[in-house]
Write an enzyme that holds these catalytic residues in place. Structure first.
Site, PDB file in Angstrom:
ATOM      1  N   HIS A 242      36.482  36.372  34.970  1.00 56.65           N
ATOM      2  CA  HIS A 242      36.750  35.018  35.453  1.00 56.65           C
ATOM      3  C   HIS A 242      37.155  34.121  34.298  1.00 56.65           C
ATOM      4  O   HIS A 242      38.108  33.347  34.385  1.00 56.65           O
ATOM      5  CB  HIS A 242      35.491  34.466  36.142  1.00 56.65           C
ATOM      6  CG  HIS A 242      35.667  33.100  36.721  1.00 56.65           C
ATOM      7  ND1 HIS A 242      35.770  31.967  35.943  1.00 56.65           N
ATOM      8  CD2 HIS A 242      35.743  32.673  38.010  1.00 56.65           C
ATOM      9  CE1 HIS A 242      35.911  30.902  36.722  1.00 56.65           C
ATOM     10  NE2 HIS A 242      35.907  31.307  37.984  1.00 56.65           N
ATOM     11  N   GLY A 243      36.417  34.173  33.208  1.00 57.96           N
ATOM     12  CA  GLY A 243      36.714  33.362  32.035  1.00 57.96           C
ATOM     13  C   GLY A 243      35.890  32.092  31.926  1.00 57.96           C
ATOM     14  O   GLY A 243      35.683  31.572  30.836  1.00 57.96           O
ATOM     15  N   ASP A 244      35.413  31.580  33.044  1.00 54.31           N
ATOM     16  CA  ASP A 244      34.505  30.425  33.050  1.00 54.31           C
ATOM     17  C   ASP A 244      33.518  30.644  34.197  1.00 54.31           C
ATOM     18  O   ASP A 244      33.542  29.935  35.204  1.00 54.31           O
ATOM     19  CB  ASP A 244      35.274  29.125  33.229  1.00 54.31           C
ATOM     20  CG  ASP A 244      34.388  27.892  33.069  1.00 54.31           C
ATOM     21  OD1 ASP A 244      33.184  28.041  32.744  1.00 54.31           O
ATOM     22  OD2 ASP A 244      34.886  26.762  33.264  1.00 54.31           O
ATOM     23  N   PRO A 245      32.617  31.642  34.043  1.00 53.28           N
ATOM     24  CA  PRO A 245      31.794  32.091  35.167  1.00 53.28           C
ATOM     25  C   PRO A 245      30.539  31.261  35.386  1.00 53.28           C
ATOM     26  O   PRO A 245      29.521  31.774  35.848  1.00 53.28           O
ATOM     27  CB  PRO A 245      31.432  33.518  34.741  1.00 53.28           C
ATOM     28  CG  PRO A 245      31.287  33.415  33.259  1.00 53.28           C
ATOM     29  CD  PRO A 245      32.355  32.448  32.823  1.00 53.28           C
TER      30      PRO A 245
ATOM     31  N   ASN B 277      31.534  27.177  39.514  1.00 55.36           N
ATOM     32  CA  ASN B 277      32.810  27.801  39.866  1.00 55.36           C
ATOM     33  C   ASN B 277      32.690  28.910  40.903  1.00 55.36           C
ATOM     34  O   ASN B 277      33.639  29.663  41.126  1.00 55.36           O
ATOM     35  CB  ASN B 277      33.489  28.328  38.603  1.00 55.36           C
ATOM     36  CG  ASN B 277      33.891  27.196  37.683  1.00 55.36           C
ATOM     37  OD1 ASN B 277      34.087  26.074  38.120  1.00 55.36           O
ATOM     38  ND2 ASN B 277      33.996  27.491  36.395  1.00 55.36           N
TER      39      ASN B 277
END
Length: 258
Positions: A182-185, A189
């Protein structure tokens, strides 16, 4: 300290967002530490939710010029990921001298940090772990054109003027399993259905291939911010993995540094 969360005071609605609303009232639901804003258009639900039919409900992100927020990167990642997993469907992306905007259709569900879920962390954290596992299983690594590797993250940080230690790259542990991260979990989010199960993911601007612990370390860490201490193991258990202290420590240091 920079603030990220529901707006704590009235915010100015950029002219472009007001025009996109076409006479409806854009309701600010989120702001981040770089000056970015997210507005809900077309629904009267609470500030944490994405409830609605998904067609009449829209979300508009605004990134002021010079903020460093790359909504174009998020738009292309959403278009790609939407072929495989539930993410917001892009309606419009654009930019001008004042800033950039990204408009997406609403999704069923409510943010995992909505008041009802913050009051029921056992349900929320279980959904976070299950949802992250589903994301990692559904997105195909071989087809993904985006990277979130340690080296690429360090290069991006340096390009943005962030001073990062050269030792971080050499300290990276071998990958446990490559997935599309995801990269920003962080918990805000992830969206949850009414019954407390995972619904979808949002805010995909950093999505890319990396070791799954790049997501897991941060997702587990973030449970303490949103639900209080003691929930890390529950998230990992819902994902279906035992703690890996070495990788968790490294990817948290990388997150803080970049």
């Amino acid at each position: 300290m920079p603030y990220s969360g529901p707006p704590a005071s009235p915010v100015h609605v950029p002219a472009r967002i007001a025009a996109l609303a076409e006479g409806r009232d854009p309701h600010p639901v989120w702001q981040n530490e770089l000056g970015g804003l997210t507005f809900r258009i077309g629904d009267s639900g609470d500030s944490g939710g994405r409830d609605g039919d998904g067609e009449s409900l829209l979300f508009a992100k605004w990134a002021p010029a010079g903020s460093g927020l790359d909504l174009a990167a998020e738009a292309v990642r959403l278009e790609w990921a939407g072929r495989f997993t539930p993410v917001p469907r892009v309606r419009e992306y654009g930019a001008d001298d004042a800033g950039a905007w990204l408009v997406t259709h609403g999704l069923p569900g409510e943010s995992a940090v909505a008041p009802r879920w913050k009051a029921d962390p056992a349900t929320a954290v279980r959904a976070l772990g299950a949802g992250l596992r589903a994301l990692h299983e559904q997105l195909p690594v071989a087809d993904c054109p985006f990277s979130w590797s340690v080296g690429d993250r360090l290069n991006r940080a340096r390009a943005a003027g962030i001073q990062v230690s050269a030792d971080l790259l050499s300290a990276a542990p071998p990958a446990d399993r490559l997935v599309v991260c995801h990269g920003d979990p962080c918990a805000p989010n992830t969206l949850l259905h009414e019954d407390g199960t995972w619904s979808a993911h949002v805010d995909m601007g950093a999505l890319g291939v990396a070791d799954r612990w790049a997501d897991l370390a941060v997702a587990a860490w973030n449970t303490g911010v949103n639900y209080g201490p003691g929930w890390e193991d529950a998230l990992l258990d819902a994902y279906g993995i035992a703690p890996d202290p070495h990788r968790m420590d490294f990817y948290r240091r990388l997150w803080s540094a970049t």
